[in-house]
Motif scaffolding. Sequence first.
Motif, PDB file in Angstrom:
ATOM      1  N   UNK A 102       0.835  -1.207   0.000  1.00 54.51           N
ATOM      2  CA  UNK A 102       0.000   0.000   0.000  1.00 54.51           C
ATOM      3  C   UNK A 102       0.863   1.248   0.000  1.00 54.51           C
ATOM      4  N   UNK A 103       1.951   1.226   0.762  1.00 55.32           N
ATOM      5  CA  UNK A 103       2.849   2.375   0.790  1.00 55.32           C
ATOM      6  C   UNK A 103       3.547   2.556  -0.562  1.00 55.32           C
ATOM      7  N   UNK A 104       3.957   1.450  -1.180  1.00 57.55           N
ATOM      8  CA  UNK A 104       4.629   1.535  -2.487  1.00 57.55           C
ATOM      9  C   UNK A 104       3.706   2.141  -3.544  1.00 57.55           C
ATOM     10  N   UNK A 105       2.410   1.805  -3.468  1.00 59.62           N
ATOM     11  CA  UNK A 105       1.461   2.300  -4.473  1.00 59.62           C
ATOM     12  C   UNK A 105       0.852   3.649  -4.108  1.00 59.62           C
ATOM     13  N   UNK A 106       1.226   4.185  -2.977  1.00 61.42           N
ATOM     14  CA  UNK A 106       0.601   5.427  -2.510  1.00 61.42           C
ATOM     15  C   UNK A 106       0.995   6.605  -3.398  1.00 61.42           C
ATOM     16  N   UNK A 107       0.115   7.623  -3.497  1.00 57.35           N
ATOM     17  CA  UNK A 107       0.413   8.806  -4.324  1.00 57.35           C
ATOM     18  C   UNK A 107       1.294   9.828  -3.612  1.00 57.35           C
ATOM     19  N   UNK A 108       2.146   9.386  -2.690  1.00 59.94           N
ATOM     20  CA  UNK A 108       3.025  10.295  -1.967  1.00 59.94           C
ATOM     21  C   UNK A 108       4.348  10.439  -2.700  1.00 59.94           C
ATOM     22  N   UNK A 109       4.659  11.648  -3.069  1.00 63.60           N
ATOM     23  CA  UNK A 109       5.961  11.944  -3.657  1.00 63.60           C
ATOM     24  C   UNK A 109       6.769  12.727  -2.632  1.00 63.60           C
ATOM     25  N   UNK A 110       7.834  12.107  -2.132  1.00 60.82           N
ATOM     26  CA  UNK A 110       8.651  12.723  -1.091  1.00 60.82           C
ATOM     27  C   UNK A 110       9.609  13.720  -1.730  1.00 60.82           C
ATOM     28  N   UNK A 111       9.520  14.971  -1.282  1.00 62.74           N
ATOM     29  CA  UNK A 111      10.371  16.046  -1.797  1.00 62.74           C
ATOM     30  C   UNK A 111      11.690  16.043  -1.020  1.00 62.74           C
ATOM     31  N   UNK A 112      12.826  15.977  -1.690  1.00 61.81           N
ATOM     32  CA  UNK A 112      14.127  15.902  -0.996  1.00 61.81           C
ATOM     33  C   UNK A 112      14.527  17.216  -0.326  1.00 61.81           C
ATOM     34  N   UNK A 113      13.867  17.522   0.763  1.00 63.24           N
ATOM     35  CA  UNK A 113      14.181  18.716   1.558  1.00 63.24           C
ATOM     36  C   UNK A 113      13.982  18.349   3.026  1.00 63.24           C
ATOM     37  N   UNK A 114      14.889  17.504   3.544  1.00 65.92           N
ATOM     38  CA  UNK A 114      14.690  16.862   4.825  1.00 65.92           C
ATOM     39  C   UNK A 114      15.277  17.695   5.962  1.00 65.92           C
ATOM     40  N   UNK A 115      14.683  17.490   7.140  1.00 61.83           N
ATOM     41  CA  UNK A 115      15.121  18.213   8.332  1.00 61.83           C
ATOM     42  C   UNK A 115      15.056  17.273   9.526  1.00 61.83           C
ATOM     43  N   UNK A 116      16.074  17.309  10.374  1.00 62.72           N
ATOM     44  CA  UNK A 116      16.155  16.404  11.518  1.00 62.72           C
ATOM     45  C   UNK A 116      16.054  17.183  12.826  1.00 62.72           C
ATOM     46  N   UNK A 117      15.147  16.715  13.706  1.00 58.30           N
ATOM     47  CA  UNK A 117      15.066  17.229  15.071  1.00 58.30           C
ATOM     48  C   UNK A 117      15.627  16.156  16.002  1.00 58.30           C
ATOM     49  N   UNK A 118      16.506  16.561  16.880  1.00 59.66           N
ATOM     50  CA  UNK A 118      17.135  15.579  17.778  1.00 59.66           C
ATOM     51  C   UNK A 118      17.238  16.140  19.188  1.00 59.66           C
TER      52      UNK A 118
END
Length: 397
Positions: free
Chosen positions: A11-27
């Motif tokens: 289901x995740x593979x077929x999902x219409x989600x396109x991840x935009x390469x603009x990542x941010x990490x909170x730690x």
Amino acid sequence: MESLQQYGRNKFKRSPLYVVPDYEALEIHSSDSDIIYSKTAMPTNKVRGYLIDKLEHPTFKLIKLPFEFLPTKPQSQLPPAWILEIVDELSIDAYSLGMITGLVYEFSVLERNIPGKGRTLTMCFSNYSIRFIACYNSTTRTTTGILFTMVGNDTADSIYQHIEDFLKQSKALFQNHCLLPMALLYSEMHNVIEVASNRRVNRVNYELIHEGNREEWENYREGLRWSQLSLNLARKITNYLQKQLDIMANQELTKTLPMDIVVERASIREAFDILEPRIAQVTFHIEWRLQSNSDYMARISRKLMRQDTRASIELTRAARMDSSSMKVIAVMTMIFLPGTFFATLFAVPSLNWDKEEVVGERFWIYWAFTVPFTVLIIGLWLAITQRSQMGDMWGSR
């Protein structure tokens, strides 16, 4: 169970989600006696290694992945495979990952005992603008999460900002599994309150009724309906937190816990006691707003109906005047039609303008046909169109 896990992956593979390469990490992590909160940009090639890195001390790690909905996306824009690799590596429930890809308002926590890793919790959360999945390991007291935020959505940006603010303020609680649900509850409540107290709508002069005004109210009502879904999510979170706090309270009665854990749990209880009562208050406020909205929409409808009724009356009056005029024209036409018809029919000169006796001997024939047929036609018209009135008139006699 494995079939559900595979279903979630597919289901995740077929999902219409396109991840935009603009990542941010909170730690959040501890260093000696200090608790350090940090936010950094994260390149794509380091995300996987960063999330699955097994640290020796408790750590809170959250990666923000912006996404867009692309229902007809090409193969090159499928969700990156490394997300599924991270899910498997961290023992996150893959079925929950599949569930957050849909437009479903959901919050759930799944507890599992995994060999070699101990007790783990998979938390998933989704609303219209964000998707969230995280894993908490009770052995290492480490939280690792992925937060999907919709690109260009003001609500998503607002929720993320509220989560970030809460994590900053409550960084001392980073080892507790209730921190993330508390942050989500905090952000949802702020989101609901912002919609319910829409100042732009409240400044509208609702006495001036027009289509733009009515559309404004309809949009506001739609926002309140979405807020009800957010409130339902908030209730699910508070139910979960209440159960966890009850479990903690029972543990404190039966065990002697370190002071830092006691203080930590007391802080969570304090934050919960502040946020939980607001749900009932905001629920009442939204219900009142919806009722007020419905009452006002009904008032607008009644006023527009009255305006339509007045317009219909004016149109009826004008139509009646037109009908009277047409009736006069029809009667006049009906009177002159037989004469015109027979004058044309006979086409015989009945008037001798070039003689002393203008009226010919047979001119009476014209009147002999015209008058009876005129009377006949008028009689037929009266019999057909005025039959009921004539019947009433003769009956009264």
